[in-house]
Design a protein around this motif. Structure first.
Motif, PDB file in Angstrom:
ATOM      1  N   MET A 174     -13.409 -45.225 -60.274  1.00 52.10           N
ATOM      2  CA  MET A 174     -13.484 -46.178 -59.195  1.00 52.10           C
ATOM      3  C   MET A 174     -14.146 -47.602 -59.647  1.00 52.10           C
ATOM      4  N   LEU A 175     -15.591 -47.135 -59.996  1.00 49.48           N
ATOM      5  CA  LEU A 175     -16.408 -48.066 -60.522  1.00 49.48           C
ATOM      6  C   LEU A 175     -15.952 -49.127 -61.627  1.00 49.48           C
ATOM      7  N   ALA A 176     -15.084 -48.429 -62.897  1.00 47.46           N
ATOM      8  CA  ALA A 176     -14.905 -49.409 -63.813  1.00 47.46           C
ATOM      9  C   ALA A 176     -13.628 -50.245 -63.519  1.00 47.46           C
ATOM     10  N   GLU A 177     -12.834 -49.701 -62.559  1.00 43.44           N
ATOM     11  CA  GLU A 177     -11.471 -50.346 -61.950  1.00 43.44           C
ATOM     12  C   GLU A 177     -12.141 -51.563 -61.094  1.00 43.44           C
ATOM     13  N   SER A 178     -13.368 -51.176 -60.346  1.00 39.30           N
ATOM     14  CA  SER A 178     -13.699 -52.334 -59.515  1.00 39.30           C
ATOM     15  C   SER A 178     -14.314 -53.278 -60.320  1.00 39.30           C
ATOM     16  N   LEU A 179     -14.863 -53.387 -61.443  1.00 40.15           N
ATOM     17  CA  LEU A 179     -15.342 -53.984 -62.551  1.00 40.15           C
ATOM     18  C   LEU A 179     -14.240 -54.755 -63.314  1.00 40.15           C
ATOM     19  N   ALA A 227     -32.439 -45.069 -60.323  1.00 38.34           N
ATOM     20  CA  ALA A 227     -30.999 -45.183 -59.433  1.00 38.34           C
ATOM     21  C   ALA A 227     -30.716 -46.572 -59.475  1.00 38.34           C
ATOM     22  N   LEU A 228     -29.456 -47.120 -59.657  1.00 32.87           N
ATOM     23  CA  LEU A 228     -29.191 -48.602 -59.780  1.00 32.87           C
ATOM     24  C   LEU A 228     -28.366 -48.771 -58.431  1.00 32.87           C
ATOM     25  N   ALA A 229     -27.422 -47.941 -57.756  1.00 28.64           N
ATOM     26  CA  ALA A 229     -26.752 -48.224 -56.763  1.00 28.64           C
ATOM     27  C   ALA A 229     -26.361 -46.708 -55.924  1.00 28.64           C
ATOM     28  N   VAL A 230     -26.355 -46.934 -54.794  1.00 27.37           N
ATOM     29  CA  VAL A 230     -25.782 -45.802 -53.935  1.00 27.37           C
ATOM     30  C   VAL A 230     -24.486 -46.032 -53.246  1.00 27.37           C
ATOM     31  N   THR A 231     -23.686 -44.884 -52.945  1.00 23.80           N
ATOM     32  CA  THR A 231     -22.336 -45.093 -52.384  1.00 23.80           C
ATOM     33  C   THR A 231     -22.123 -45.138 -51.073  1.00 23.80           C
ATOM     34  N   THR A 232     -23.472 -45.127 -50.420  1.00 28.25           N
ATOM     35  CA  THR A 232     -22.898 -45.255 -48.895  1.00 28.25           C
ATOM     36  C   THR A 232     -22.980 -46.619 -48.500  1.00 28.25           C
ATOM     37  N   VAL A 246     -21.724 -51.745 -51.766  1.00 25.02           N
ATOM     38  CA  VAL A 246     -21.028 -52.985 -50.601  1.00 25.02           C
ATOM     39  C   VAL A 246     -21.809 -54.160 -51.004  1.00 25.02           C
ATOM     40  N   GLU A 247     -23.200 -54.060 -51.118  1.00 27.54           N
ATOM     41  CA  GLU A 247     -24.074 -55.174 -51.336  1.00 27.54           C
ATOM     42  C   GLU A 247     -23.854 -55.876 -52.745  1.00 27.54           C
ATOM     43  N   LEU A 248     -23.410 -54.993 -53.635  1.00 25.38           N
ATOM     44  CA  LEU A 248     -23.138 -55.418 -55.103  1.00 25.38           C
ATOM     45  C   LEU A 248     -21.590 -55.957 -55.320  1.00 25.38           C
ATOM     46  N   ASP A 249     -20.896 -56.138 -54.085  1.00 26.62           N
ATOM     47  CA  ASP A 249     -19.470 -56.565 -54.079  1.00 26.62           C
ATOM     48  C   ASP A 249     -18.492 -55.569 -54.883  1.00 26.62           C
ATOM     49  N   PRO A 251     -17.092 -52.697 -52.751  1.00 23.29           N
ATOM     50  CA  PRO A 251     -16.836 -51.845 -51.642  1.00 23.29           C
ATOM     51  C   PRO A 251     -16.055 -50.488 -52.128  1.00 23.29           C
ATOM     52  N   ASP A 252     -15.029 -50.616 -52.780  1.00 22.54           N
ATOM     53  CA  ASP A 252     -14.322 -49.610 -53.317  1.00 22.54           C
ATOM     54  C   ASP A 252     -15.007 -48.313 -53.716  1.00 22.54           C
ATOM     55  N   VAL A 253     -16.026 -48.580 -54.295  1.00 21.97           N
ATOM     56  CA  VAL A 253     -16.866 -47.419 -54.817  1.00 21.97           C
ATOM     57  C   VAL A 253     -17.722 -46.836 -53.891  1.00 21.97           C
ATOM     58  N   SER A 254     -17.715 -47.293 -52.455  1.00 22.54           N
ATOM     59  CA  SER A 254     -18.504 -46.574 -51.596  1.00 22.54           C
ATOM     60  C   SER A 254     -17.775 -45.184 -51.330  1.00 22.54           C
ATOM     61  N   ILE A 255     -17.796 -44.384 -52.216  1.00 26.24           N
ATOM     62  CA  ILE A 255     -17.405 -42.883 -51.875  1.00 26.24           C
ATOM     63  C   ILE A 255     -18.420 -41.897 -51.553  1.00 26.24           C
ATOM     64  N   VAL A 256     -18.181 -41.110 -50.751  1.00 29.41           N
ATOM     65  CA  VAL A 256     -19.166 -40.121 -50.321  1.00 29.41           C
ATOM     66  C   VAL A 256     -18.512 -38.630 -50.143  1.00 29.41           C
ATOM     67  N   GLY A 257     -19.380 -37.896 -50.537  1.00 30.36           N
ATOM     68  CA  GLY A 257     -18.864 -36.180 -50.021  1.00 30.36           C
ATOM     69  C   GLY A 257     -18.922 -36.337 -48.372  1.00 30.36           C
ATOM     70  N   TRP A 258     -18.295 -35.297 -47.960  1.00 27.62           N
ATOM     71  CA  TRP A 258     -18.291 -35.302 -46.496  1.00 27.62           C
ATOM     72  C   TRP A 258     -18.016 -34.007 -45.896  1.00 27.62           C
ATOM     73  N   ARG A 259     -18.265 -33.499 -44.915  1.00 26.55           N
ATOM     74  CA  ARG A 259     -17.957 -32.301 -44.093  1.00 26.55           C
ATOM     75  C   ARG A 259     -17.755 -32.669 -42.579  1.00 26.55           C
ATOM     76  N   GLY A 260     -16.787 -31.753 -42.097  1.00 27.13           N
ATOM     77  CA  GLY A 260     -16.638 -31.949 -40.609  1.00 27.13           C
ATOM     78  C   GLY A 260     -15.785 -30.596 -40.101  1.00 27.13           C
ATOM     79  N   VAL A 261     -15.357 -30.714 -38.854  1.00 26.44           N
ATOM     80  CA  VAL A 261     -14.728 -29.582 -38.478  1.00 26.44           C
ATOM     81  C   VAL A 261     -13.224 -30.047 -38.166  1.00 26.44           C
ATOM     82  N   ALA A 262     -12.173 -28.872 -38.543  1.00 23.17           N
ATOM     83  CA  ALA A 262     -11.001 -29.136 -38.289  1.00 23.17           C
ATOM     84  C   ALA A 262     -10.459 -27.860 -37.784  1.00 23.17           C
ATOM     85  N   GLY A 263      -9.057 -27.937 -37.531  1.00 24.50           N
ATOM     86  CA  GLY A 263      -8.447 -26.681 -36.851  1.00 24.50           C
ATOM     87  C   GLY A 263      -6.838 -26.733 -37.299  1.00 24.50           C
TER      88      GLY A 263
END
Length: 328
Positions: A174-179, A227-232, A246-249, A251-263
């Motif tokens: 994603m980073l390469a594509e954004s560049l 560390a040069l960039a964070v994805t949050t 996002v600050e580095l222009d 935004p498409d690289v703003s990826i995070v792992g995530w957890r939650g509740v589903a059913g």
């Protein structure tokens, strides 16, 4: 007795029956839950998702008024646990600790899987897991210098991953594509964990890594890597001087792992709301916040509708990348 009288009585009878059904449904929702609930973890005990589920289960009973039992159902990268949820009664008494690997990445990469990201009902997102771009210490003045080197490299730069198809594999693409670079302008070198990729970076086997912050935080603090960039979306308290994509222009690289509740997919809306509200309250407690901080996660609550849209977007972009590089 006239036809009009019969018709009027029939209408009144139907109305009465409808009111009775609605009242019964409302009573059911108001009574939920009236017995203990199960929270399935689609991975083994002791892993990050398991620990996250147990942290949540410790505080949820106060807001559900029922005990919450964590049940591990590992197998096939989370597919066994997800399948169990799909086949269980849609009554809200058996839910799953949803995670990016089982419910976004696996469906995006595996067209023959027996489920997709939308095979469950998302109640609420609980937390996110930040990713960070790391390089050898002192290798670059800032992200702009790294990006310029990446764009002008004579041969593809190598990056370490925690395994093919992981976020650590797809995020740098994603980073390469954004560049504006082709996916093959960088070359993945797969290891079996974030720690394996970190060790490879420190030994000079790869040029950079982008992966879970908790795995790299000690090395960053010790000055072994930079560390040069964070994805949050926003800067992290742990790394206040490191900019976001996002600050580095990018935004498409703003990826995070995530957890939650589903059913289960057909979970009644009223029951879904009960879970959504209980999770919101649980994730605002100091006990829960301290517990997930120890895991290296950040609070990231999302209600049902927003969480559902978030997962759909995640799935779409990982699927697009997988198709582009021949993983799907």
């Amino acid at each position: 007795m006239t036809g009009k009288t019969l018709t009027r009585r029939a209408v009144l009878s139907v109305a009465a029956m409808t009111a009775t059904v609605m009242a019964a449904g409302l009573a059911l929702a108001q009574d939920f839950p009236d017995k203990p609930v199960r929270l399935v973890v689609p991975f083994g005990a002791g892993g990050a998702t398991d620990l996250a589920a147990r942290a949540l289960a410790n505080v949820l009973p106060e807001y559900l008024d029922q005990p919450v039992a964590v049940v591990n159902v590992p197998g096939a990268g989370g597919a066994v646990g997800v399948t169990q949820i799909m086949e269980t009664d849609a009554d809200g008494y058996t839910m799953i600790m949803a995670a990016i690997g089982a419910l976004a990445l696996r469906p995006a990469l595996s067209p023959d899987l027996n489920y997709s990201y939308d095979s469950v009902a998302y109640a609420a997102r609980t937390q996110i897991n930040p990713n960070v771009l790391i390089l050898p210490d002192g290798a670059y003045e800032d992200f702009a210098a790294f990006a310029e080197t990446l764009a002008n490299a004579d041969v593809p730069m190598r990056y370490g991953t925690a395994g093919a198809g992981q976020v650590t594999h797809l995020g740098p693409i994603m980073l390469a594509e954004s560049l504006g670079l082709a996916a093959d302008s960088i070359r993945p070198v797969h290891y079996d964990s974030d720690n394996g990729a970190l060790l490879a970076l420190m030994q000079g086997e790869v040029d950079f890594v982008q992966g879970n912050l908790p795995s790299f935080s000690s090395a960053i603090e010790a000055g072994q890597v930079q560390a040069l960039a964070v994805t949050t979306p926003e800067r992290l308290e742990a790394l206040p001087d490191v900019p976001t994509y996002v600050e580095l222009d990018h935004p498409d690289v703003s990826i995070v792992g995530w957890r939650g509740v589903a059913g289960p997919k057909d979970l009644p809306e009223d029951v879904l709301t009960v879970w959504q509200d209980a999770v919101k309250q649980a994730t605002e407690t100091e006990e829960w916040l301290e517990a997930i901080s120890s895991l290296g996660d950040e609070a990231g609550y999302m209600p049902s509708a927003a969480f559902t849209e978030f997962v759909a977007n995640d799935y779409d972009r990982y699927r697009a990348i997988a198709e582009n590089i021949g993983l799907r």
